[in-house]
Write a protein that holds these residues in place. Structure first.
Motif, short mmCIF file in Angstrom:
data_model
loop_
_atom_site.label_atom_id
_atom_site.label_comp_id
_atom_site.label_asym_id
_atom_site.label_seq_id
_atom_site.Cartn_x
_atom_site.Cartn_y
_atom_site.Cartn_z
N GLU A 1 0.84 -1.21 0.00
CA GLU A 1 0.00 0.00 0.00
C GLU A 1 0.87 1.25 0.00
OE1 GLU A 1 -4.19 0.71 1.89
OE2 GLU A 1 -2.70 1.10 3.41
N ILE A 2 0.40 2.26 -0.69
CA ILE A 2 1.11 3.54 -0.76
C ILE A 2 0.09 4.67 -0.58
CG2 ILE A 2 0.92 3.64 -3.29
CD1 ILE A 2 3.69 5.05 -3.29
N ALA A 3 0.43 5.66 0.23
CA ALA A 3 -0.47 6.79 0.42
C ALA A 3 -0.61 7.56 -0.89
CB ALA A 3 0.07 7.71 1.52
N LYS A 4 -1.80 8.16 -1.09
CA LYS A 4 -2.04 8.94 -2.29
C LYS A 4 -0.97 10.02 -2.46
CE LYS A 4 -5.54 11.94 -4.42
NZ LYS A 4 -6.84 12.63 -4.21
N ASP A 5 -0.38 10.09 -3.65
CA ASP A 5 0.64 11.07 -4.02
C ASP A 5 1.98 10.83 -3.33
OD1 ASP A 5 -1.23 12.39 -5.64
OD2 ASP A 5 -1.90 13.64 -3.96
N ALA A 6 2.13 9.73 -2.58
CA ALA A 6 3.41 9.43 -1.94
C ALA A 6 4.35 8.75 -2.94
CB ALA A 6 3.20 8.52 -0.73
N THR A 7 5.66 8.77 -2.63
CA THR A 7 6.64 8.12 -3.49
C THR A 7 7.19 6.83 -2.90
OG1 THR A 7 8.38 9.50 -2.50
CG2 THR A 7 7.35 10.32 -4.52
N ALA A 8 6.99 6.62 -1.59
CA ALA A 8 7.48 5.41 -0.93
C ALA A 8 6.31 4.62 -0.36
CB ALA A 8 8.46 5.77 0.19
N HIS A 9 6.37 3.29 -0.48
CA HIS A 9 5.32 2.44 0.07
C HIS A 9 5.38 2.40 1.59
CE1 HIS A 9 5.18 1.12 -4.13
NE2 HIS A 9 4.00 0.59 -3.85
N ASP A 10 4.21 2.15 2.20
CA ASP A 10 4.13 2.05 3.65
C ASP A 10 4.86 0.82 4.15
OD1 ASP A 10 2.58 4.32 3.63
OD2 ASP A 10 0.68 3.28 3.99
N LEU A 11 5.34 0.91 5.41
CA LEU A 11 6.13 -0.17 6.02
C LEU A 11 5.20 -1.03 6.88
CD1 LEU A 11 9.21 2.02 7.06
CD2 LEU A 11 8.85 0.76 4.92
N LYS A 12 4.28 -1.75 6.20
CA LYS A 12 3.27 -2.51 6.94
C LYS A 12 2.77 -3.68 6.10
CE LYS A 12 -0.50 0.44 5.31
NZ LYS A 12 -1.25 1.67 5.58
N GLU A 13 2.18 -4.65 6.78
CA GLU A 13 1.42 -5.72 6.15
C GLU A 13 0.10 -5.80 6.90
OE1 GLU A 13 3.23 -9.59 6.73
OE2 GLU A 13 3.86 -9.10 8.78
N PHE A 14 -0.94 -6.37 6.25
CA PHE A 14 -2.23 -6.39 6.94
C PHE A 14 -3.12 -7.51 6.44
CE2 PHE A 14 -2.37 -3.04 3.64
CZ PHE A 14 -3.49 -3.37 2.90
N TRP A 15 -4.19 -7.73 7.22
CA TRP A 15 -5.21 -8.73 6.94
C TRP A 15 -6.57 -8.06 7.03
CZ3 TRP A 15 -5.21 -14.03 5.86
CH2 TRP A 15 -6.45 -14.67 5.96
N HIS A 16 -7.46 -8.37 6.09
CA HIS A 16 -8.79 -7.77 6.08
C HIS A 16 -9.88 -8.78 6.35
CE1 HIS A 16 -8.01 -3.83 3.60
NE2 HIS A 16 -7.70 -3.71 4.88
N VAL A 17 -10.79 -8.42 7.24
CA VAL A 17 -12.01 -9.16 7.52
C VAL A 17 -13.18 -8.27 7.10
CG1 VAL A 17 -13.48 -10.20 9.29
CG2 VAL A 17 -10.98 -10.39 9.47
N ARG B 1 -9.32 -4.23 9.73
CA ARG B 1 -7.94 -4.43 9.29
C ARG B 1 -7.06 -4.78 10.50
NH1 ARG B 1 -4.54 -0.12 5.62
NH2 ARG B 1 -5.83 -1.10 3.99
N LEU B 2 -6.33 -5.87 10.39
CA LEU B 2 -5.31 -6.23 11.37
C LEU B 2 -3.98 -5.77 10.80
CD1 LEU B 2 -6.51 -9.91 12.04
CD2 LEU B 2 -7.46 -7.75 12.90
N LEU B 3 -3.34 -4.86 11.50
CA LEU B 3 -2.15 -4.19 10.96
C LEU B 3 -0.90 -4.60 11.74
CD1 LEU B 3 -3.00 -0.46 10.24
CD2 LEU B 3 -1.61 -1.93 8.81
N HIS B 4 0.16 -4.90 10.99
CA HIS B 4 1.46 -5.20 11.58
C HIS B 4 2.52 -4.33 10.93
CE1 HIS B 4 5.15 -8.05 11.72
NE2 HIS B 4 5.10 -7.34 12.85
N TYR B 5 3.14 -3.50 11.75
CA TYR B 5 4.30 -2.71 11.31
C TYR B 5 5.54 -3.42 11.87
CZ TYR B 5 0.72 0.98 10.82
OH TYR B 5 -0.39 1.71 10.51
N PRO B 6 6.29 -4.15 11.06
CA PRO B 6 7.43 -4.91 11.59
C PRO B 6 8.53 -4.00 12.12
CG PRO B 6 6.79 -5.68 9.40
CD PRO B 6 6.07 -4.39 9.64
N PRO B 7 9.44 -4.57 12.91
CA PRO B 7 10.62 -3.81 13.33
C PRO B 7 11.38 -3.30 12.10
CG PRO B 7 10.46 -5.86 14.55
CD PRO B 7 9.43 -5.93 13.47
N ILE B 8 11.99 -2.14 12.24
CA ILE B 8 12.73 -1.55 11.13
C ILE B 8 14.10 -1.12 11.62
CG2 ILE B 8 10.73 -0.78 9.80
CD1 ILE B 8 10.99 1.94 11.11
#
Length: 316
Positions: free
Chosen positions: A88-104, A175-182
């Protein structure tokens, strides 16, 4: 109305809504109008259910990427199942978000009119209790969301039941969101500056620092809720419906200080949506000489959603 000079979003108890609905509506709607955000305590979701959901969320995301990836559905915009890190990338952003997720999503009976728009959920066999826990939590978010929308209706001088029909069988997503260690030199941020697409968002897990909103003066304001509280914000659909009386405020999740970058972050937003065929038309009471109608043409909730999903890279 909240004072324009308040520099933090104050917590509001949902218990007030039961005995003093007009007072709660004034405080909650005032927080929305001032910040686009509100913090809600005493929301009534069972803490034991929430703790179980956290444990299952962490257990799922601890699995290998190859195993999680079997639950990705290509071409569906991440509507159900798993979406991998860096997608996923925010609208008009140049870098993708640092996350993974699951949708119910919402479970619908066979033959339901919305089944084509709202696909079946995916359910992993492990961790045990995943399906039951998150269906129960989805239902609880629905219940609390309905109470909050009733207060918003009152704030807008509408009948308290006004939102019942527009959100019945709405295309809401948990949405179940996981932002891993960076690492200290990781480019990008956990979630780039964005606005939510939906009607309102109810979020658990904002106690871990990082969530910020862009305030009127152009400064980023940290959101610091009490433990277990919900952070609730206006989405673009409600902003459009109210002709920007209630603003969909830009927000982001910034990376933690260097000494905490080895720690994962988890959160659970519930994106409360309108039903797919609802026509989003500006509320007449939100139009005036000082605030002329920005949206003379209506759009269905479904068309608006797909338009925005393409903008953030989840649909091609």
């Amino acid at each position: 109305m909240l004072d324009d000079y308040v520099m933090s979003v104050p917590p509001l108890s949902l218990a007030l809504e039961g005995d003093h609905p007009a007072d709660f509506a004034a405080a909650f709607g005032g927080s929305f109008e001032r910040f686009g955000f509100a913090i809600i305590t005493d929301h009534g979701i069972d803490p034991a259910l929430i703790e179980r959901a956290w444990a299952l969320t962490k257990a799922f995301f601890e699995q290998p990427v190859a195993w999680k990836s079997q639950f990705h559905i290509p071409g569906k915009g991440g509507a159900r199942g798993y979406t991998a890190f860096g997608t996923e990338i925010a609208k008009d952003a140049t870098a993708h978000d640092l996350k993974e997720f699951w949708h119910v999503g919402r479970e619908l009976p066979a033959g339901h009119i919305y089944r084509e728009t709202m696909p079946d959920n995916l359910w992993p066999e492990t961790p045990e209790g995943f399906r039951e826990t998150f269906l129960e939590l989805f239902s609880e978010f629905d219940r609390v969301g309905a109470r909050l929308l009733s207060a918003i209706a009152r704030y807008l001088d509408l009948p308290s039941s006004w939102f019942i029909d527009p959100v019945e069988n709405g295309n809401s997503v948990l949405r179940l969101l996981h932002y891993p260690p960076i690492s200290a030199d990781t480019p990008g941020v956990r979630a780039g500056a964005h606005e939510d697409i939906n009607l309102i968002t109810l979020l658990l897990g904002a106690e871990e620092a990082g969530l910020e909103l862009l305030d009127r003066d152009g400064h980023w304001l940290s959101i610091d809720p009490p433990k277990g509280a919900l952070v609730v914000n206006v989405g673009d659909m409600l902003q459009r419906l109210t002709n920007h009386v209630l603003p969909s405020t830009t927000h982001r999740v910034v990376n933690p200080p260097v000494d905490r970058r080895g720690k994962a972050r988890y959160s659970m937003p519930f994106f409360l949506h309108l039903r797919p065929d609802f026509e989003i038309r500006t509320l007449p009471g939100c139009v005036s000489a000082e605030n002329p109608d920005r949206y003379p043409d209506s759009i269905t909730a479904d068309d608006y959603l797909f338009q925005r999903l393409r903008e953030i890279g989840l649909l091609k």
